[in-house]
Scaffold this motif. Structure first.
Motif, PDB file in Angstrom:
ATOM      1  N   GLY A  86       0.795  -1.228   0.000  1.00 19.60           N
ATOM      2  CA  GLY A  86       0.000   0.000   0.000  1.00 19.60           C
ATOM      3  C   GLY A  86       0.822   1.268   0.000  1.00 19.60           C
ATOM      4  N   ILE A  87       0.626   2.089   1.014  1.00 18.26           N
ATOM      5  CA  ILE A  87       1.259   3.407   1.077  1.00 18.26           C
ATOM      6  C   ILE A  87       2.716   3.291   1.530  1.00 18.26           C
ATOM      7  CG2 ILE A  87       1.202   5.661   2.233  1.00 18.26           C
ATOM      8  CD1 ILE A  87      -1.835   5.245   2.561  1.00 18.26           C
ATOM      9  N   VAL A  88       3.611   3.960   0.834  1.00 19.69           N
ATOM     10  CA  VAL A  88       5.009   4.134   1.265  1.00 19.69           C
ATOM     11  C   VAL A  88       5.388   5.579   0.944  1.00 19.69           C
ATOM     12  CG1 VAL A  88       7.406   3.412   1.025  1.00 19.69           C
ATOM     13  CG2 VAL A  88       5.587   1.711   0.854  1.00 19.69           C
ATOM     14  N   THR A  89       5.413   6.423   1.964  1.00 20.26           N
ATOM     15  CA  THR A  89       5.716   7.840   1.741  1.00 20.26           C
ATOM     16  C   THR A  89       6.796   8.317   2.704  1.00 20.26           C
ATOM     17  OG1 THR A  89       4.007   8.632   3.279  1.00 20.26           O
ATOM     18  CG2 THR A  89       3.363   8.317   0.974  1.00 20.26           C
ATOM     19  N   ASP A  97       7.976  16.089  -0.704  1.00 24.17           N
ATOM     20  CA  ASP A  97       7.477  14.721  -0.785  1.00 24.17           C
ATOM     21  C   ASP A  97       8.392  13.922  -1.727  1.00 24.17           C
ATOM     22  OD1 ASP A  97       5.087  14.807   0.861  1.00 24.17           O
ATOM     23  OD2 ASP A  97       4.276  16.165  -0.666  1.00 24.17           O
ATOM     24  N   LEU A  98       9.152  13.034  -1.145  1.00 22.03           N
ATOM     25  CA  LEU A  98      10.098  12.256  -1.931  1.00 22.03           C
ATOM     26  C   LEU A  98       9.392  11.118  -2.662  1.00 22.03           C
ATOM     27  CD1 LEU A  98      13.058  12.095   0.624  1.00 22.03           C
ATOM     28  CD2 LEU A  98      12.759  13.668  -1.305  1.00 22.03           C
ATOM     29  N   THR A  99       9.897  10.786  -3.841  1.00 18.24           N
ATOM     30  CA  THR A  99       9.284   9.764  -4.686  1.00 18.24           C
ATOM     31  C   THR A  99       9.931   8.410  -4.416  1.00 18.24           C
ATOM     32  OG1 THR A  99       8.882  11.416  -6.401  1.00 18.24           O
ATOM     33  CG2 THR A  99       8.776   9.091  -7.057  1.00 18.24           C
ATOM     34  N   PRO A 100       9.138   7.408  -4.023  1.00 11.94           N
ATOM     35  CA  PRO A 100       9.715   6.077  -3.768  1.00 11.94           C
ATOM     36  C   PRO A 100      10.325   5.490  -5.042  1.00 11.94           C
ATOM     37  CG  PRO A 100       7.309   6.005  -3.713  1.00 11.94           C
ATOM     38  CD  PRO A 100       7.692   7.438  -3.768  1.00 11.94           C
ATOM     39  N   GLY A 101      11.462   4.842  -4.867  1.00 11.41           N
ATOM     40  CA  GLY A 101      12.166   4.251  -5.998  1.00 11.41           C
ATOM     41  C   GLY A 101      13.096   5.217  -6.688  1.00 11.41           C
ATOM     42  N   LEU A 102      12.659   6.476  -6.821  1.00  5.39           N
ATOM     43  CA  LEU A 102      13.463   7.498  -7.488  1.00  5.39           C
ATOM     44  C   LEU A 102      14.310   8.280  -6.497  1.00  5.39           C
ATOM     45  CD1 LEU A 102      14.078   8.919 -10.198  1.00  5.39           C
ATOM     46  CD2 LEU A 102      12.204  10.501  -9.665  1.00  5.39           C
ATOM     47  N   ASP A 103      13.700   8.741  -5.409  1.00  5.56           N
ATOM     48  CA  ASP A 103      14.403   9.526  -4.391  1.00  5.56           C
ATOM     49  C   ASP A 103      14.814   8.687  -3.181  1.00  5.56           C
ATOM     50  OD1 ASP A 103      14.132  11.985  -5.776  1.00  5.56           O
ATOM     51  OD2 ASP A 103      12.088  12.204  -5.010  1.00  5.56           O
ATOM     52  N   PRO A 197      11.314   1.330  10.810  1.00  6.93           N
ATOM     53  CA  PRO A 197      11.524   1.628   9.392  1.00  6.93           C
ATOM     54  C   PRO A 197      12.917   2.221   9.151  1.00  6.93           C
ATOM     55  CG  PRO A 197       9.458   2.556  10.169  1.00  6.93           C
ATOM     56  CD  PRO A 197      10.231   2.160  11.382  1.00  6.93           C
ATOM     57  N   TYR A 198      13.483   1.875   8.024  1.00  3.88           N
ATOM     58  CA  TYR A 198      14.806   2.388   7.649  1.00  3.88           C
ATOM     59  C   TYR A 198      14.705   2.858   6.201  1.00  3.88           C
ATOM     60  CZ  TYR A 198      19.945   2.625   7.902  1.00  3.88           C
ATOM     61  OH  TYR A 198      21.252   3.066   7.952  1.00  3.88           O
ATOM     62  N   PHE A 199      14.974   4.132   5.987  1.00  2.73           N
ATOM     63  CA  PHE A 199      14.882   4.713   4.658  1.00  2.73           C
ATOM     64  C   PHE A 199      16.276   5.050   4.129  1.00  2.73           C
ATOM     65  CE2 PHE A 199      11.011   5.765   6.948  1.00  2.73           C
ATOM     66  CZ  PHE A 199      10.009   5.461   6.029  1.00  2.73           C
ATOM     67  N   TYR A 200      16.536   4.691   2.878  1.00  3.61           N
ATOM     68  CA  TYR A 200      17.762   5.085   2.187  1.00  3.61           C
ATOM     69  C   TYR A 200      17.395   6.158   1.170  1.00  3.61           C
ATOM     70  CZ  TYR A 200      19.702   0.764   4.113  1.00  3.61           C
ATOM     71  OH  TYR A 200      20.116  -0.248   4.961  1.00  3.61           O
ATOM     72  N   VAL A 201      18.056   7.297   1.261  1.00  2.00           N
ATOM     73  CA  VAL A 201      17.701   8.446   0.427  1.00  2.00           C
ATOM     74  C   VAL A 201      18.905   8.874  -0.409  1.00  2.00           C
ATOM     75  CG1 VAL A 201      16.822  10.814   0.417  1.00  2.00           C
ATOM     76  CG2 VAL A 201      16.057   9.216   2.189  1.00  2.00           C
ATOM     77  N   ASN A 202      18.664   9.084  -1.685  1.00  3.46           N
ATOM     78  CA  ASN A 202      19.665   9.685  -2.577  1.00  3.46           C
ATOM     79  C   ASN A 202      18.929  10.680  -3.446  1.00  3.46           C
ATOM     80  OD1 ASN A 202      21.445  10.424  -4.573  1.00  3.46           O
ATOM     81  ND2 ASN A 202      22.144   8.365  -5.040  1.00  3.46           N
ATOM     82  N   SER A 203      18.944  11.942  -3.038  1.00  7.81           N
ATOM     83  CA  SER A 203      18.186  12.953  -3.770  1.00  7.81           C
ATOM     84  C   SER A 203      18.776  14.337  -3.541  1.00  7.81           C
ATOM     85  CB  SER A 203      16.720  12.939  -3.330  1.00  7.81           C
ATOM     86  OG  SER A 203      15.999  13.970  -3.972  1.00  7.81           O
ATOM     87  N   ALA A 204      18.946  15.052  -4.627  1.00  8.31           N
ATOM     88  CA  ALA A 204      19.402  16.444  -4.531  1.00  8.31           C
ATOM     89  C   ALA A 204      18.329  17.327  -3.907  1.00  8.31           C
ATOM     90  CB  ALA A 204      19.755  16.961  -5.924  1.00  8.31           C
ATOM     91  N   ARG A 205      17.126  16.815  -3.763  1.00  7.60           N
ATOM     92  CA  ARG A 205      16.029  17.592  -3.198  1.00  7.60           C
ATOM     93  C   ARG A 205      16.104  17.684  -1.673  1.00  7.60           C
ATOM     94  NH1 ARG A 205      10.878  14.726  -4.849  1.00  7.60           N
ATOM     95  NH2 ARG A 205       9.906  16.618  -4.030  1.00  7.60           N
ATOM     96  N   VAL A 206      16.950  16.880  -1.052  1.00  6.84           N
ATOM     97  CA  VAL A 206      17.033  16.877   0.406  1.00  6.84           C
ATOM     98  C   VAL A 206      17.994  17.979   0.855  1.00  6.84           C
ATOM     99  CG1 VAL A 206      17.648  15.543   2.449  1.00  6.84           C
ATOM    100  CG2 VAL A 206      16.549  14.416   0.498  1.00  6.84           C
TER     101      VAL A 206
END
Length: 426
Positions: A86-89, A97-103, A197-206
């Motif tokens: 379901g929801i993963v935000t 709002d980061l995009t799952p899979g992309l960000d 929960p553990y999130f891995y982030v790779n985004s220039a938006r952060v």
């Protein structure tokens, strides 16, 4: 001498005509297996089951024979799986709002959770290893590891890993971990559920300054999920009791949330496509030895399908002359790599000689033992085996970019021809 050269030329031309038309057929299989209707061949919406049905129907249309101990072409396999239907935000500072899979991706063992806070503890793994977080309260916080500017030398990696693992597995008071780095986002599948929960982030938006974080994760844990290995064979015309086995795993990562799919075109729709083209070919050109084709499940969950297959083999393992495991067959710009080629040197020499004669691949690279794909459980049982994968080309792997429309299949026809000639020389 001229006559002999002419005969060799005609043989190679006819062989190439048959073999080098496989790319178009393979692309149809890859497109089907990587389509939205397959849901990434994972466990959300039973995508892995939809893929099994597709392969089963292919085996049936080719009229492959079935093993007596199986349910048609099917061997039942069960294992535990954690999934996100379901929801993963993930939202930073209320506005990003980061995009799952992309960000970002979420660790595959994460539990369901929903939380929002401005209690942010920002640090790095190195600072944790150095004990600089020992006097900081983590209760109800979100731990942010900003690794973008933290260069850790190889000498410090073990120290950092031990320090961070100690923090993770002690009594955790924080609500989640958000790790920000420049590393490629690469997902996997888990049989277990963690504690946060553990999130891995790779985004220039952060941004550098993070004042608040919110997340919402819907998760489902299925014990003893039922799926299948798909197995059929073409009987040998001369040595029916001597088996050559071709394997390729058909499962992939599935869905991360209701909208983010991991198509798995190269990994491993391409390998399944190679296996299917070989199966179709040998039903029309019966081999001297029996060839068994197995589409294996659960590779991404710890080689579950191949371990199940060797524990209850549908054929005598001691009758296997050789096994070829095909994974990542969609490129080839830099040739192929053969795991176990330094173990089975005579078999590797056959491939070398065939390639030297026909220049199918720009390079044949050697590698020793490695338990990194489905050949391993068979090899551990004494079955002589190769694991072959293509090199070069696109680098999409375990991410949302592994799509059929960007998969070049650079040397697919040549790889197909090489495998056929190798099989005929076994």
């Amino acid at each position: 001498m001229f006559v002999m050269k002419y005969i060799v030329f005609i043989y190679f031309f006819l062989y190439s005509y048959v073999s080098f038309g496989q790319k178009e057929t393979a692309l149809k299989h890859i497109t089907a297996l990587s389509s939205p209707q397959m849901y990434g061949r994972g466990y959300v919406h039973n995508g892995v089951g939809v893929a099994a049905d597709y392969i089963d129907s292919c085996f049936y249309s080719y009229k492959l024979q079935t093993c007596k101990t199986l349910e048609g072409y099917r061997q039942r396999v069960t294992f535990n799986v954690n999934m996100f239907p379901g929801i993963v935000t993930l939202c930073i500072n209320d506005t990003i709002d980061l995009t799952p899979g992309l960000d970002f991706i979420i660790a595959s063992n994460s539990p369901a959770a929903k939380y929002k806070t401005d209690n942010i503890v920002k640090t790095t793994k190195l600072q944790i290893a150095q004990g600089k977080l020992s006097d900081v309260s983590l209760r109800n916080s979100i731990l942010v590891l900003d690794e973008r500017l933290c260069n850790v030398t190889n000498e410090r990696i073990e120290e950092v890993t031990k320090g961070f693992q100690a923090l993770r597995y002690q009594k955790n008071e924080f609500k989640a971990v958000v790790e920000i780095s420049n590393k490629k986002l690469t997902w996997d599948v888990s049989e277990r559920v963690g504690t946060f929960p553990y999130f891995y982030v790779n985004s220039a938006r952060v941004p550098t300054t993070i004042s608040s974080i919110s997340y919402h994760v819907e998760q489902s844990y299925i014990p003893k999920y039922t799926t299948y290995n798909i197995c059929g064979f073409v009987p040998g015309t001369v040595y029916p009791d001597s088996l050559i086995v071709i394997t390729a795993h058909y499962d992939h990562l599935g869905m991360m949330g209701s909208k983010t799919m991991f198509p798995g075109a190269n990994d491993n729709a391409s390998g399944v496509a190679m296996m299917l083209t070989l199966a179709e070919y040998y039903t029309k050109h019966p081999p001297h030895k029996t060839i068994v084709f197995i589409a294996l499940t659960g590779e991404e969950v710890g080689l579950q399908g191949s371990f199940a297959c060797v524990q209850n083999p549908p054929f005598p393992l001691n009758k296997v002359n050789f096994l070829i495991n095909i994974d990542l067959a969609g490129t080839g710009d830099e040739g192929i790599q053969i795991v176990n080629s330094t173990i089975y040197k005579q078999k590797a020499a056959i491939i070398d000689s065939l390639n030297a004669l026909h220049t199918y691949m720009p390079a044949i690279k050697k590698r020793g033992e490695a338990c990194n794909s489905d050949h391993c459980p068979f090899y551990m049982k004494g079955v002589p085996s190769f694991f072959i994968y293509t090199l070069g080309g696109i680098q999409a792997y375990h991410d949302i970019f592994d799509k059929p429309e960007t998969l070049p299949l650079t040397r697919f026809n040549e790889y197909n021809a090489l495998l056929k000639q190798f099989i005929e020389n076994l």
